[in-house]
Design an enzyme around this catalytic site. Structure first.
Site, short mmCIF file in Angstrom:
data_model
loop_
_atom_site.label_atom_id
_atom_site.label_comp_id
_atom_site.label_asym_id
_atom_site.label_seq_id
_atom_site.Cartn_x
_atom_site.Cartn_y
_atom_site.Cartn_z
CG ASN A 68 1.50 2.17 1.53
OD1 ASN A 68 2.66 2.32 1.91
ND2 ASN A 68 0.45 2.54 2.25
NE ARG A 73 5.77 -2.93 -8.02
CZ ARG A 73 6.73 -3.83 -7.82
NH1 ARG A 73 6.84 -4.87 -8.63
NH2 ARG A 73 7.60 -3.69 -6.84
CG HIS A 81 4.30 -3.97 -4.35
ND1 HIS A 81 3.60 -4.16 -5.52
CD2 HIS A 81 5.29 -4.89 -4.36
CE1 HIS A 81 4.13 -5.15 -6.19
NE2 HIS A 81 5.16 -5.62 -5.51
CB CYS A 82 1.96 1.67 -5.41
SG CYS A 82 0.58 0.71 -4.76
CB ILE A 83 6.37 4.29 -4.60
CG1 ILE A 83 6.90 3.67 -3.30
CG2 ILE A 83 5.07 5.04 -4.37
CD1 ILE A 83 7.28 4.69 -2.23
#
Length: 353
Positions: free
Chosen positions: A343, A79, A345-347
């Protein structure tokens, strides 16, 4: 910048490996990543980047439908290091190559070297054959921006006005860059994010658009929880705001886990820290939030944490299903992603049509 809930061509992820992010050789993290990859790739193409040394291991575990590409990175936060994609009125797509400095550079960055990460956006656009806006002179991570696809962006002051981002620019100048490059006319500046979020409180962990004019906000009713004051401040702000179309926002409160998720000494023992890297401490509260979800083409892929928060997990999934009747809500056990610092969304990074 299209909204995340708009149709995607695909998604970008990075195979986890870094020793100070992923405990015990990233075994548990890879299991969680694989679940996310398998779920998203059911409805859109998936590209995973990995190191040369992990290629055979990753290829053996990934579904055949997933494209695997060797590309050097410093960690696995697609992200934040991948390109932000924008689309013009003719349907032509272009990536934005923001500057990346490990969430704060010399001021409060999380690792001392980020040269590989800072090349990912351009390299990935080259792989896709997409043109690029070179905006490396502006520090920005994908997790610090959300859009509704209709001219509105969501950000937090805590992140974008932090000392390690663009300290030589005023708030108005930062807003101008966002408007120019994201194609928005209104920036909604939430004051705060999630307590203990080491990204300086990215917006994607606290607030997201469900559809134009409608947002979900991480919340707690527990006035003794340090998150209460942060969320209450953001709620008061949002209630007074309108979007780019002049609509008052519909705000859905999504409670955080009832029991704070904290890193254990056993988990901590599985990290390998090097000189200059930000170390964790046993008992440290992690920035657990159910808002850190990903809209795939047919689902909401959202984190759950298990253990003593099973009831909180069920409540969050039920609420998200109520608010997203047109999509399946698929919970993924994500504690092993959270202990890395982010989490679901971050990956992930969506690639719009």
């Amino acid at each position: 910048m299209p909204a995340e809930f708009a149709p995607h061509e695909g998604c970008l992820m990075i195979w986890p490996e870094r020793g100070d992010s992923w405990q015990y050789g990233a075994y548990a993290a890879r299991k969680a990543f694989l679940r996310v990859i398998e779920t998203i790739s059911e409805s859109e193409s998936m590209t995973v980047l990995c190191s040369e040394g992990q290629y055979d291991n990753a290829r053996a575990q990934l579904p055949d439908r997933v494209r695997l590409v060797v590309m050097a990175t410093d960690d696995a936060w697609a992200r934040d290091v991948g390109p932000t994609f924008v689309v013009n009125s003719r349907g032509e797509r272009r990536g934005i190559d923001w500057g990346f400095n490990a969430w704060g550079g010399d001021a409060d960055g999380l690792y001392p070297s980020w040269e590989n990460d800072n090349r990912v956006a351009r390299k990935f656009c080259d792989l896709l054959g997409d043109d690029v806006y070179d905006k490396r002179d502006f520090i920005c991570e994908g997790g610090s921006i959300h859009t509704d696809g209709e001219g509105t962006a969501l950000v937090t002051e805590a992140c974008l006005l932090s000392a390690g981002r663009n300290p030589d620019l005023t708030k108005a100048e930062i807003e101008r860059v966002l408007c120019d490059y994201l194609g928005v006319s209104k920036v909604i500046w939430l004051p705060r994010g999630i307590y203990q979020d080491e990204t300086n409180e990215h917006v994607d962990n606290v607030c997201a658009f469900l559809r134009p004019g409608e947002v979900v906000l991480a919340w707690t009713d527990n006035r003794e929880d340090p998150q209460y004051a942060l969320s209450a401040e953001s709620l008061a702000y949002l209630e007074q705001e309108t979007d780019a179309k002049g609509r008052k926002l519909v705000i859905h409160k999504l409670p955080i886990p009832d029991i704070p998720v904290c890193i254990t000494s056993e988990e901590l023992a599985g990290y390998t820290f090097e000189a200059g890297e930000d170390e964790r401490e046993a008992g440290e509260r992690l920035a657990a939030s159910y808002v850190n979800f990903y809209f795939s083409n047919d689902a909401v892929v959202m984190p759950v944490f298990g253990g003593e928060n099973e009831e909180s997990d069920r409540r969050a999934v039920a609420l998200m299903q109520e608010w997203n009747k047109d999509r399946r809500v698929i919970p993924v056990y994500a504690r092993d992603i959270l202990v890395g610092g982010g989490n679901i969304h971050c990956i992930t990074q969506q690639i719009p049509l």
